[in-house]
Design a protein around this motif. Structure first.
Motif, PDB file in Angstrom:
ATOM      1  N   GLU A   1      -6.905   9.268  -1.080  1.00 58.82           N
ATOM      2  CA  GLU A   1      -7.476   8.501   0.032  1.00 58.82           C
ATOM      3  C   GLU A   1      -6.415   7.664   0.755  1.00 58.82           C
ATOM      4  N   LEU A   2      -5.481   7.086  -0.005  1.00 57.32           N
ATOM      5  CA  LEU A   2      -4.465   6.231   0.609  1.00 57.32           C
ATOM      6  C   LEU A   2      -3.442   7.034   1.401  1.00 57.32           C
ATOM      7  N   LYS A   3      -3.241   8.289   1.047  1.00 55.09           N
ATOM      8  CA  LYS A   3      -2.329   9.133   1.815  1.00 55.09           C
ATOM      9  C   LYS A   3      -2.809   9.329   3.248  1.00 55.09           C
ATOM     10  N   SER A   4      -4.124   9.243   3.433  1.00 52.95           N
ATOM     11  CA  SER A   4      -4.690   9.474   4.768  1.00 52.95           C
ATOM     12  C   SER A   4      -4.688   8.236   5.648  1.00 52.95           C
ATOM     13  N   VAL A   5      -4.241   7.090   5.120  1.00 55.20           N
ATOM     14  CA  VAL A   5      -4.188   5.860   5.908  1.00 55.20           C
ATOM     15  C   VAL A   5      -3.119   6.008   6.986  1.00 55.20           C
TER      16      VAL A   5
ATOM     17  N   ALA B   1       1.746   7.992  -0.929  1.00 54.15           N
ATOM     18  CA  ALA B   1       1.142   7.030  -1.858  1.00 54.15           C
ATOM     19  C   ALA B   1       1.643   7.392  -3.247  1.00 54.15           C
ATOM     20  N   VAL B   2       2.422   6.489  -3.846  1.00 56.82           N
ATOM     21  CA  VAL B   2       3.113   6.785  -5.107  1.00 56.82           C
ATOM     22  C   VAL B   2       2.527   5.948  -6.241  1.00 56.82           C
ATOM     23  N   PRO B   3       1.876   6.583  -7.214  1.00 59.77           N
ATOM     24  CA  PRO B   3       1.420   5.821  -8.393  1.00 59.77           C
ATOM     25  C   PRO B   3       2.621   5.429  -9.248  1.00 59.77           C
ATOM     26  N   ASP B   4       2.718   4.171  -9.572  1.00 55.65           N
ATOM     27  CA  ASP B   4       3.864   3.681 -10.339  1.00 55.65           C
ATOM     28  C   ASP B   4       3.583   3.847 -11.828  1.00 55.65           C
ATOM     29  N   ARG B   5       4.280   4.804 -12.427  1.00 49.18           N
ATOM     30  CA  ARG B   5       4.154   5.038 -13.864  1.00 49.18           C
ATOM     31  C   ARG B   5       5.405   4.510 -14.545  1.00 49.18           C
TER      32      ARG B   5
ATOM     33  N   VAL C   1      -0.435   0.096 -10.377  1.00 49.72           N
ATOM     34  CA  VAL C   1       0.088  -0.157  -9.035  1.00 49.72           C
ATOM     35  C   VAL C   1       0.309   1.176  -8.330  1.00 49.72           C
ATOM     36  N   ILE C   2      -0.092   1.220  -7.077  1.00 48.33           N
ATOM     37  CA  ILE C   2       0.182   2.374  -6.209  1.00 48.33           C
ATOM     38  C   ILE C   2       0.935   1.855  -5.000  1.00 48.33           C
ATOM     39  N   GLY C   3       2.141   2.358  -4.804  1.00 52.65           N
ATOM     40  CA  GLY C   3       2.948   1.919  -3.667  1.00 52.65           C
ATOM     41  C   GLY C   3       2.733   2.804  -2.455  1.00 52.65           C
ATOM     42  N   LEU C   4       2.647   2.182  -1.288  1.00 52.01           N
ATOM     43  CA  LEU C   4       2.462   2.917  -0.042  1.00 52.01           C
ATOM     44  C   LEU C   4       3.785   2.949   0.713  1.00 52.01           C
TER      45      LEU C   4
END
Length: 811
Positions: free
Chosen positions: A82-86, A92-96, A195-198
């Protein structure tokens, strides 16, 4: 003009006040600069990202600084999509993150502590960490690491993770200290995503992206950008900073209190010495208001110079204090002190305020002196305890006892500061009571010595009884010194003796495997101990934002500990599978769990599983709220590390240094653990005791030197009456020793009352009896130092005064 003239004429009398204020402003300036600089900061790995999404926060009311709730894998994938479409978002990168540490020349290097430095390569875009050489990892055995290790692309390196060591090939280097693996390798090593970085497109408006992201996220998380990026600070760093802040707040509070106390006692004593001077001013027409203004002027004149000097010293020493806190683990690594105007101006203003507050009571007393005091010669005080002093003494003492009860009922984190506040109130109360206590103590001390009818004994006794305020004023600094020193040292010697799970396992161990150069032990290190007992910590999340501390117990650890557990319901035999758990009774009552019930629990990886409660145990059976199997914790917490493995065999386990572990005997391990705990305690003790001891030793020396110098006429009269110099010095020494004894006794009483309150509170919280171990070495050292300082500060000035001609001094 009269205030300045008095300072010039009586500058010796103001040395103690100047030094106390100067030291006070120095410490206040240091602590203020460090506190202002110790603000939360976003992790450096997010430095290149303007907008991030954070998972919902966990309840922090218990003060454990628990990390936010992790998203489930399904929720993470859904949010990323969903955040990729903003609009304006390119990725949109999930921080692992996971634990990773390089092993060079057979030993782990650069211990990361609680920081998780391992990431998938996609997370490099959040920093951003750009390649300085080589290429991104493509194969499962490739890694990108920092240039600080001195390894070039193509080199081989061993990487230690929670599973154990594995060989990798360096594919590239970056300027940070992170380790980047492929997504396929990093994902199984990582815990849940929080955390997910945009990553925004070039020229995109960060505010607009954040606003659009908020609509997508809704209640699933929190969008952070701009100044709110500091909310991303790791909870471990926040806890470290909070611990350091408690010490700084205690330092600032203790500094302000002792500064006011020293200034007030110095000015109060000067009133006794300058009684005739004030009476003379009243005789020639000075009004009470003018007397008060004169004393405020004296305090302000000394305060301005002292505060300015302290400001300079504090600015120079603040970076040193910051470095000491970092070295002691009381501030996060990389913390630096920044010069800021507000702490500097605030410290200067507080210094002046301390000076004015300290002189307030003394100025009121000085204003009440009648003109006839100019004709008074005797030092006898008919009313050492006024009505106001009685009211203040009773009020502060009662207030201090109430604060002792409050400290006893406080959490362990708040107990120290509350105990210090209680001690401060009791010190003020008993200091005000001192003139009433002095005659009783003097008579009680001299009663068993009644057969000693010598002139020296009689003069010392009558002098102490006649000048009650002088005796009380010299005893007051000793009261503060002994009270704070014994209290602070005693607080850290109180140890719990409950049946903690870790302790029951340790008691049966003959040898122990502990980390060496690493923050914990990997599974490979644990497996070297055949049949060893180990605990694997984790966090569980239930009912929304609630969290529970849990332990994964190895079979060996559980078999040894269960014999000392008290089962309230269910059976410990049921703790076999990954979907079973044992719960403490307080946790079960809080969540409404009962033995045999199956409840949903969210683990560290964000997955929610149904777990069955197989037994409920008493609170003193384990320090962990929930006990799980070690396999259950490892399945959901891939980066958890074991802190210690207990072995019961006759042979000490053989552990490779490359695993970041070493084997110790049980006695050596206990000694090392105590030494590490003592190191942190000693930092706190040295700071607080050293500060209070330095202040009050200054007050002791200053007060006694003022008192002795003012008695030159008394000494001359004694000499003219036939007393030898040795007899006069013995009188002075006896009076000083008596004052130290009175102050030490009152200080010990304050410390003992407060420590008993703390012991009662801890016993109630821990559900077991807490031992009260008085710090005898600190007590004896402090009293001995006060006595030695008192004798030097009184006998030496008296000896100098006796060198003058008797008749000339008497005149």
């Amino acid at each position: 003009m009269l205030s300045l003239a008095t300072i010039r004429q009586r500058w010796v009398s103001f040395i103690g006040t100047f030094t106390a204020l100067c030291l006070g402003v120095t410490i206040l300036c240091m602590t203020a600069l460090v506190l202002a600089s110790a603000s939360p900061e976003a992790p450096k790995r997010y430095a290149g990202t303007e907008v991030l999404v954070q998972s919902p926060g966990a309840d922090q009311s218990d003060g454990t600084f628990t990390e936010n709730l992790p998203w489930s894998p399904e929720s993470t994938d859904e949010l990323v999509t969903e955040l990729k479409s903003v609009p304006g978002v390119s990725a949109a990168v999930p921080d692992r993150s996971f634990y990773a540490q390089a092993v060079v020349a057979g030993h782990p290097v650069d211990d990361p502590g609680s920081e998780l430095r391992g990431h998938p390569w996609a997370s490099a875009a959040l920093a951003p960490d750009r390649l300085t050489a080589g290429h991104a990892p493509r194969a499962a055995d490739e890694v990108v690491l920092g240039t600080s290790l001195g390894l070039a692309p193509g080199a081989s390196v061993t990487l230690l993770t929670a599973k154990g060591p594995a060989a990798y090939k360096v594919s590239g280097t970056v300027a940070s200290d992170a380790f980047y693996l492929t997504e396929a390798v990093a994902a199984p090593l990582s815990g849940g995503v929080r955390v997910i970085g945009l990553v925004t497109e070039k020229g995109a408006d960060a505010a607009a992206v954040a606003s659009a992201a908020e609509k997508v996220v809704g209640e699933k998380g929190k969008v952070v950008s701009g100044s709110s990026l500091k909310d991303l600070e790791a909870k471990t760093a926040a806890k470290t900073r909070w611990i350091g802040m408690q010490i700084l707040i205690a330092m600032a509070g203790l500094t302000a209190f002792v500064s006011i106390f020293v200034v007030a006692s110095t000015f109060a004593f000067s009133i006794v010495q300058r009684r005739r001077e004030f009476g003379l001013l009243r005789t020639i027409g000075a009004t009470p208001r003018q007397i008060r203004r004169m004393m405020y002027g004296e305090a302000l004149g000394v305060g301005v110079v002292a505060a300015a000097t302290g400001l300079v010293l504090g600015s120079l020493l603040a970076p040193v204090l910051g470095s000491l806190l970092v070295d002691g683990g009381l501030e996060p690594a990389g913390f630096t002190v920044r010069m800021q105007a507000l702490p500097l101006f605030g410290s200067f203003a507080l210094g002046l305020l301390v000076a004015l507050v300290g002189v307030w009571s003394a100025s009121r007393r000085a204003a009440r002196i009648a003109p006839l005091e100019a004709l008074r010669e005797a030092a006898l005080e008919k009313r050492p305890m006024t009505r106001g002093r009685w009211i203040g003494a009773i009020g502060f003492t009662v207030f201090g006892l109430i604060l002792v009860l409050v400290a006893a009922g406080s959490s362990s984190d708040e107990m120290i500061n509350n105990a210090l506040y209680a001690a401060m109130a009791l010190i003020v109360g008993l200091t005000l009571f001192a003139p009433a206590v002095v005659p009783l103590v003097v008579k009680a001390v001299w009663w068993p010595l009644g057969r000693l009818r010598g002139a020296t004994s009689m003069v010392a006794r009558e002098s102490s009884l006649t000048a009650v305020r002088r005796t009380a004023s010299t005893a007051a600094p000793v009261l503060v010194t002994v009270g704070f020193a014994v209290l602070i040292a005693g607080m850290f010697q109180i140890k719990a003796s409950g049946y903690a799970l870790e302790e029951t396992v340790r008691q049966d161990a003959t040898s122990v495997v502990t980390p060496k150069g690493t923050p914990g032990l990997s599974d490979a290190a644990v497996s070297t101990v055949s049949g060893g007992a180990s605990l694997l910590p984790t966090e569980l999340y239930v009912g929304g934002s609630n969290h529970i501390g849990a332990m994964g117990v190895s079979e060996g650890a559980f078999e040894k500990a269960r014999e000392k557990m008290t089962v309230k319901s269910g059976s410990l035999d049921g703790l076999r599978d990954e979907d079973t758990m044992v719960v403490r009774s307080s946790t079960a009552a809080w969540l409404g769990w009962t033995a045999g019930r199956t409840v949903p629990v969210t683990f560290e990886d964000g997955r929610t599983e149904k777990v069955r409660v197989v037994a409920e145990i008493t609170d003193d059976s384990s320090t962990a709220s929930v006990l799980l199997t070690r396999a259950a914790v490892r399945a959901h917490s891939p980066s958890a590390l074991t802190q210690v493995v207990y072995a019961s065999g006759s042979q000490r386990p053989e552990v490779s240094p490359a695993l970041g572990a070493e084997a110790l005997s049980a006695s050596d391990y206990a000694a090392r653990t105590d030494a590490e705990d003592d190191r942190l305690v000693q930092i706190f003790l040295v700071i607080l005791i050293g500060m209070s001891l330095g202040y009050t030793c200054l007050a002791i020396a200053n007060t006694l030197m003022m008192a002795t110098a003012d008695r030159a006429g008394d000494f001359a009269v004694l000499r003219l009456s036939g007393a030898t110099r040795r007899q006069v010095l013995r009188v002075v020494a006896a009076e000083s020793a008596l004052s130290v004894g009175i102050g030490a006794g009152l200080g010990l009483g304050i410390a003992l009352v407060t420590l008993l309150g703390i012991r009662s509170g801890l016993s109630s919280q821990l559900g077991t009896q807490v031992n009260l171990n008085l710090p005898w070495s600190t007590m004896l050292l402090t009293v001995g130092l006060c006595l030695a300082l008192a004798l030097v500060s009184s006998v030496l000035p008296a000896r100098m005064a006796l060198r003058r001609t008797g008749a000339r001094s008497a005149a």
